[in-house]
Enzyme design. Structure first.
Site, PDB file in Angstrom:
ATOM      1  N   LYS A  97       0.847  -1.196   0.000  1.00  0.00           N
ATOM      2  CA  LYS A  97       0.000   0.000   0.000  1.00  0.00           C
ATOM      3  C   LYS A  97       0.875   1.235   0.000  1.00  0.00           C
ATOM      4  O   LYS A  97       1.764   1.377   0.853  1.00  0.00           O
ATOM      5  CB  LYS A  97      -0.867  -0.022   1.257  1.00  0.00           C
ATOM      6  CG  LYS A  97      -2.280   0.435   1.075  1.00  0.00           C
ATOM      7  CD  LYS A  97      -3.053   0.154   2.352  1.00  0.00           C
ATOM      8  CE  LYS A  97      -4.395   0.803   2.279  1.00  0.00           C
ATOM      9  NZ  LYS A  97      -5.108   0.723   3.561  1.00  0.00           N
TER      10      LYS A  97
HETATM   11  C1  E4P Z   1      -8.522   1.334   3.721  1.00  0.00           C
HETATM   12  O1  E4P Z   1      -7.750   0.828   2.981  1.00  0.00           O
HETATM   13  C2  E4P Z   1      -8.302   2.575   4.452  1.00  0.00           C
HETATM   14  O2  E4P Z   1      -7.021   2.671   4.953  1.00  0.00           O
HETATM   15  C3  E4P Z   1      -9.325   2.831   5.547  1.00  0.00           C
HETATM   16  O3  E4P Z   1     -10.558   2.375   5.099  1.00  0.00           O
HETATM   17  C4  E4P Z   1      -9.370   4.279   5.933  1.00  0.00           C
HETATM   18  O4  E4P Z   1     -10.450   4.495   6.786  1.00  0.00           O
HETATM   19  P1  E4P Z   1     -10.606   5.842   7.650  1.00  0.00           P
HETATM   20  O5  E4P Z   1     -10.863   6.937   6.711  1.00  0.00           O
HETATM   21  O6  E4P Z   1     -11.775   5.565   8.547  1.00  0.00           O
HETATM   22  O7  E4P Z   1      -9.325   6.024   8.392  1.00  0.00           O
END
Ligand code: E4P
Length: 249
Positions: A97
């Site tokens: 990621k």
């Molecule tokens: C997923 O890959 C994201 O990192 C996650 O859903 C982010 O969520 P948030 O906006 O609640 O931190």
């Protein structure tokens, strides 16, 4: 002989990932047969109190029969590539990621040319998602609630991104993350995204409906009320001395 399970998985065009690093939750969701992968990020790992990062990620990678996104913890390109190459040795289902910024795009280009799967994260707009796709991202992650927080309609961002990806035969898949409510999830499912990554506090309650529960109880009450101590099923399924259910033929 074609693998039926693989064909079914291939035919279904929407996947659900669990947006958590909690091993117990992942084991539970896995047993439901509803998740196709998992996403993590630095906040999720901190909230799970993970200290042995490599060890914990390797446990998730071994448990999940699907892609597991592990996020780099730097904005420096060289460090990003160093971390990415390290993550890639932890399991075949690793997806690195990377942040949606210039070093993230550069790293995506390098890694996708090396055949390492990537997920460009924190995209808030179609233009960002398309750039990530052009750089070769396997996945582009669009953050629903954070877009809505800015007053924009997240469904438009996802629909436009999907339309452009399809129109130009770009291979990246859209992951929608950052969910805060069930209505977000239902609306998101209709946008044509390839994957929804759902946090455990929402995922664990998606099955529940009070009317479903009362209806099932009504069925069982009627059945037990009619059969009392003469339940035909009780006669066919017995509990053995060591507490195992055994079928009586
Ligand atoms: C997923 O890959 C994201 O990192 C996650 O859903 C982010 O969520 P948030 O906006 O609640 O931190």
């Amino acid at each position: 002989m074609l693998d039926e399970k693989k064909i079914k998985k291939w035919l279904i065009t929407m996947e659900i990932f669990a947006d958590t690093a909690n091993l117990n939750e992942l084991q539970e969701f896995n047993s439901w047969g509803v998740i196709d992968g998992c996403t993590t990020n630095p906040i999720i790992c901190v909230k799970s109190g993970i200290t042995d990062f490599e060890g914990h990620m390797k446990k998730i990678l071994a448990m999940i029969d699907g892609p597991v996104s592990i996020e780099v913890t730097t904005n420096d390109l060289d460090e990003m590539l160093m971390q990415a190459h390290m993550f890639a040795t932890w399991g075949d289902n690793v997806v690195v990621k990377l942040p949606m910024n210039i070093p993230g795009l550069k790293a995506t280009k390098v890694l996708s040319e090396e055949g390492i799967k990537t997920n460009v994260t924190a995209c808030m707009s179609t233009k960002q998602a398309i750039l990530a796709a052009k750089a070769g991202a396997t996945y582009v992650s669009i953050f629903w609630a954070r877009i809505e927080d800015m007053g924009y309609d997240a469904s438009i961002v996802v629909k436009d991104t999907r339309e452009i990806l399809d129109k130009h035969r770009m291979q990246s898949k859209i992951i929608i993350g950052s969910f805060r409510s069930m209505s977000h999830i239902i609306t998101a499912m209709k946008t044509g995204a390839h994957v929804l990554t759902i946090p455990s506090d929402l995922l664990k309650n998606m099955h529940w409906n009070p009317r479903t529960e009362s209806t099932i109880n009504e069925f069982l009450d009627q059945w037990n009320g009619f059969h009392k101590d003469n339940d035909p099923m009780a006669k066919k399924i017995l509990v053995s001395q060591d507490g195992e259910l055994v079928r009586k033929h």
